[in-house]
Each structure stands twice: as structure tokens, then as C-alpha cells.
Design a protein around this motif. Structure first.
Motif, PDB file in Angstrom:
ATOM      1  N   VAL A 252      -7.428  -2.017  10.367  1.00 15.37           N
ATOM      2  CA  VAL A 252      -6.518  -2.569  11.385  1.00 15.37           C
ATOM      3  C   VAL A 252      -4.225  -2.491  10.953  1.00 15.37           C
ATOM      4  CG1 VAL A 252      -8.486  -2.847  13.068  1.00 15.37           C
ATOM      5  CG2 VAL A 252      -7.178  -5.005  11.428  1.00 15.37           C
ATOM      6  N   LEU A 274      -5.251  -9.210  15.328  1.00 12.74           N
ATOM      7  CA  LEU A 274      -5.983  -8.465  14.245  1.00 12.74           C
ATOM      8  C   LEU A 274      -6.251  -8.680  13.193  1.00 12.74           C
ATOM      9  CD1 LEU A 274      -2.808  -6.036  14.603  1.00 12.74           C
ATOM     10  CD2 LEU A 274      -4.720  -5.517  15.530  1.00 12.74           C
ATOM     11  N   GLN A 277      -9.988  -9.407  13.888  1.00 13.26           N
ATOM     12  CA  GLN A 277     -10.403  -7.321  14.129  1.00 13.26           C
ATOM     13  C   GLN A 277     -10.498  -7.055  12.257  1.00 13.26           C
ATOM     14  OE1 GLN A 277      -8.245  -4.729  16.653  1.00 13.26           O
ATOM     15  NE2 GLN A 277      -7.503  -6.615  17.775  1.00 13.26           N
ATOM     16  N   ALA A 278      -9.500  -7.883  11.991  1.00 11.00           N
ATOM     17  CA  ALA A 278      -9.682  -7.069  10.580  1.00 11.00           C
ATOM     18  C   ALA A 278     -10.582  -7.811   9.185  1.00 11.00           C
ATOM     19  CB  ALA A 278      -8.996  -7.847   9.219  1.00 11.00           C
TER      20      ALA A 278
END
Length: 495
Positions: A252, A274, A277-278
Motif C-alpha cells: 500500500v 495503511l 493494511q500493510a
């Protein structure tokens, strides 16, 4: 020297050391200062390496052309590095601890002082005396301790610098070992240089070297810093590094320039942000140079601690994220300007790649232009030699982004199969201004006036720094002060 004079010299030394991030300069300047204070036969500066060995770097303020290495624990420097405390011997020839050190036969006594920061020894200062009645003791230790205490800022900087340098050295060793293992199997398959669906295209040597290095470091979990001008392909290469890394999570991108501090904090560090998400994958911090020091501190914590506190839920979240940062400005320059955290820079700078601009990749312009012109098109068009010459003579401030936009526009606006030079837009010409200096006129000077002018010009050039000016002039600081007094520029200096 008087106490006030020592304080002035220390302040100057601290400024010089802070402005020169180089271990040779650091140990040379420090040993020279201690020699001025102690006035003994020799003062040696040793760097303590990560494996415990010590390296003789300087002697009486001068850098050594060929540094001498002592094994771990060898000599007073090795002993002090291991014990983390000062040691002195007033009979070095009979002292078993001092017997393996580096010294002249005439030396009778030696004091070794550790240069420490946060419990880590980065080097030692060794004061050696040839006087038979010289007895080092606690008084000299107090003097050196006081000097080092007032130089903690440059010592801390040098500690961070050496940490980053050692990490980089270890990484290069791993890369070299991997290269030997893979032997000739590590090759980039090139049809027209390097080309794939992410539009990484090139055949020039400097471009391929960057890509090869990126492939080699991709499998390591070190953070990566990609620097280069706008439009050179930093984000594309960052995504490729993730692809080559084999990380199971996704990739991301945090576009730092698009958000203010509060928005970016939530974008990256919220419970669904983020960074989360990563997890297991890669987070690309795009344009990291535009972030505030608050965001930089949180990124540093995530790197060091492997966790973060979510801004919305205050939940502690464990992280397994590989950071790849991009910047269109030099982070080192931002560190020197005080707008970027030095420790975060050193963490990111473990692997730093500078992507060359398009005008530095002259051989790639034709290949890239042809690719951008016909990519995804059923009907192919051809660039004439005149068009290619016009493209390669332009300096491309917008790099690959600008070239891509121009070729797509030219395809749409040009009828027929061939693209002539006239079909391309008129490019601005890069004007190179040559500075022509007028010949110097002869002016009569006495030797006194000539010397005075040269000394004043040297001081102006070095920002008034008298220690640096004296060194540049090849005289002592005391002599410089005396000359400035004789010119009526300063009051008589306290001796």
C-alpha cells in the motif's frame, strides 16, 4: 590554557564536529584538542568497531593514512572498550594489560579514556607520556570526562552515523555472499533494456545498476530509501522491490504530500489505516520528506519497536511491515536543515538508491519514447530520426512522466504512421551560462597588508571560525589571535 579559553575552544570544536559527519575528522579533531590541553608526547584516537576490534585513526590531531587494527581486547583501547571505564598505567612496560598496545619505546605512562554514549563505546582517547616521573591519576580523568561531557551532541551524532555505517557494511556482506551463491544466475533478462507491465524501461548502465541492486536487497527486510527527481519512477521501483521480496502481504502507498499532519496520522496509524493494511507486506511512504517531525517520530517507533498505538482506539498493534520511503529531495539536506529526524534518516539510509533523472539516461529516451508512443495501441507509429534527435536534445525536467504525457498526446494528434520532429511540441531550450571572469588588476600591497587581507578573507570564507581558519592558514589559533590583535580587529586574548 585558562578555563575560559578551554570553554571557547570546546564550543568551537563542538561546532566543527557537528558539521563534519566523518569518523576520521571526528577522531583527528578530538585527539588534536586533547593534545593541546594535555601537552604530552602523543594523543591517539581509536575507533571501536562493531566486532570489538579497535582501529587507530588519528595521532596528535592528524589522520593516519593507513589505519592500524588491534584485535578485540588487545591493548589499552581494547581493554577499555570492553570494560567501559577509563584505565591508566604509569609503568606501561611492566603492565600486562598495556603490553600489547601501540606506542613508541620511549613511552612510560598512558591514560586511556572511553568515548561513550548511552552505554556504548564508540572510541577511545589514549594520552601517552615519555616523562619518567609522569603519574596519571583521577585528576586527568576528570579533565577528559569534562571535555567529553561537553561534546555529547557530536558524540551522539557520530554514534548514530557509525551504527548506520556498520548496518550498511553488514548488509553489503550479505549481498556479496548472496552474489557468490547465485554466481552467474543473477541476470536481468532484457529485450529492450528492462521492460514490464509497470513500465520500467531502460538499457543505460546507471539505470540497470540501480535495478540490479534493488533486486539484490529486495529479499532482505531492511527499510529502503529511494531518492530522485519528480517523475523518475520511484514508486514503480518501490512496488517492484515488494514483488521481488516475496512478502506474503500486500503493498500500500501513503501519499504524504496529499494530507496535512492530522489527516496523515489517521491515514497511516488508525486501526484500519495503511500501516495495518500493510501488515505482513510493504508500506511505501511516498514523499517522506514532506512529513512533520511528529509523523517521523511515529514511523521511527514503528520501525524500532515493531508496533504502534492506533490513533482511534489507542490499541497497541504488533507490526510486521517493510518500509520503503521515497523522496524527491535529499533527506540528508533536510536533516542538516533540522526538518527531518536524524535517527529516522539513518534507519532508512541503510539501503539508499538514487534513481537517475532522464537527462542522465540519454540512451533510454528513444526506447522509452517508442514504448510510451505505442503502448496498448493496435496501430503502431514510428519515430523518425529527426523526432528522436529532438527528443534526446531536451533536458526533461518532468522526467518519465513528462515524456509519457507528450508521447500519448503526440500519438492522438498525429495522422499517419510516421512521427516527425514538427509533430512534437516546441521544447524549452536549456541555457548554459558560461561565467567569464575579468582579468585581475594589479594592486600594490605591502606584505603586511597582503597577509592581513588573506587572513580576513579566510575567516570570512569559513564563517568566522578561528580554529578552522588557523588550520587552513597553517598557523596555531594563538598565532591567529595575535595577528588579529595586531590588526586592531580584536582585543588582546587572555593567555
Amino acid at each position: 590554557m585558562k578555563t575560559a579559553s578551554i570553554q571557547n575552544e570546546l564550543a568551537t570544536l563542538s561546532t566543527v564536529l557537528l558539521s563534519n559527519l566523518d569518523e576520521v575528522v571526528f577522531f583527528s579533531k578530538l585527539s588534536g584538542f586533547v593534545q593541546d590541553v594535555m601537552n604530552e608526547h602523543k594523543v591517539l584516537g581509536f575507533e571501536v568497531l562493531s566486532d570489538g576490534c579497535t582501529r587507530l585513526v588519528s595521532e596528535n590531531g592528524h589522520a593516519l593514512s593507513s589505519a592500524k587494527l588491534l584485535n578485540k581486547g588487545q591493548g589499552l583501547s581494547g581493554y577499555v572498550a570492553r570494560m567501559k571505564r577509563a584505565y591508566y598505567s604509569n609503568s606501561v612496560k611492566r603492565d600486562p594489560i598495556a603490553s600489547t598496545g601501540l606506542r613508541d619505546d620511549a613511552v612510560e605512562a598512558e591514560l586511556c579514556m572511553p568515548i561513550m554514549v548511552e552505554g556504548s563505546v564508540i572510541g577511545t582517547i589514549n594520552v601517552q607520556s615519555t616523562k619518567k616521573d609522569r603519574n596519571f591519576g583521577e585528576g586527568e580523568i576528570v579533565i577528559l570526562n569534562d571535555i567529553l561531557a561537553q561534546l555529547q551532541s557530536p558524540i551522539r551524532n557520530m554514534h548514530l552515523y557509525l551504527m548506520a555505517k556498520n548496518l550498511n557494511r553488514e548488509l553489503m556482506c550479505k549481498i556479496e555472499a548472496k552474489e557468490k551463491e547465485l554466481s552467474n544466475r543473477v541476470e536481468i533478462q532484457v529485450t529492450k533494456g528492462l521492460e514490464d507491465n509497470s513500465q520500467m524501461i531502460g538499457l543505460s548502465k546507471n539505470f540497470l545498476e540501480i535495478v540490479q541492486t534493488a533486486k539484490k536487497v529486495a529479499g532482505q527486510d531492511f527499510p529502503v530509501l529511494l531518492e530522485g527527481n519528480h517523475g523518475v519512477g520511484k514508486k514503480i521501483l518501490a512496488r517492484k522491490i515488494h514483488t521481488w521480496s516475496g512478502r506474503k502481504g500486500g503493498v500500500v502507498v501513503a501519499s504524504c504530500g496529499a494530507f496535512n499532519e492530522v489527516q496523515l496520522d489517521r491515514e497511516i496509524f488508525s486501526s484500519k489505516g495503511l500501516m495495518v493494511q500493510a501488515n505482513g507486506g510493504t508500506l511505501i511512504i511516498d514523499d517522506i520528506g514532506s512529513t512533520s517531525q511528529y509523523i517521523q517520530t511515529k514511523l521511527l517507533r514503528a520501525l524500532v519497536a515493531g508496533e504502534m498505538i492506533a490513533v482511534d482506539t489507542e490499541e497497541k498493534i504488533a507490526l510486521n511491515v517493510r518500509l520503503i520511503a521515497t523522496s524527491k529531495v535529499s533527506l540528508k539536506d533536510l536533516v542538516e536543515a533540522g526538518s527531518f529526524k536524524e535517527e529516522l534518516f539513518y534507519r532508512l539510509n541503510t539501503v539508499a538508491l538514487k534513481i537517475p533523472s532522464l537527462k542522465e539516461r540519454h540512451d533510454d529516451i528513444k526506447v522509452m519514447a517508442e514504448h510510451f508512443l505505442n503502448s496498448g495501441k493496435a496501430e503502431k507509429k514510428v519515430l523518425t530520426s529527426g523526432a528522436i534527435e529532438k527528443l534526446t536534445s531536451y533536458f526533461w525536467p518532468g522526467n518519465a512522466h513528462e515524456l509519457k504525457n507528450i508521447m500519448e498526446r503526440t500519438y492522438i494528434l498525429t495522422d499517419g504512421q510516421y512521427i516527425e520532429a514538427s509533430h512534437l511540441p516546441e521544447f524549452a531550450v536549456e541555457v548554459k551560462v558560461e561565467k567569464v571572469e575579468a582579468p585581475a588588476k594589479y594592486v600594490e600591497f605591502t606584505l603586511f597588508d597582503l597577509e592581513k587581507k588573506h587572513i580576513i578573507d579566510t575567516l570570512d570564507h569559513l564563517g568566522g571560525n578561528k580554529t578552522r581558519a588557523a588550520k587552513a592558514l597553517g598557523i596555531t589559533v594563538k598565532t591567529l589571535y595575535n595577528k588579529l590583535h595586531s590588526y586592531g580587529l580584536i582585543e588582546a586574548r587572555e593567555q
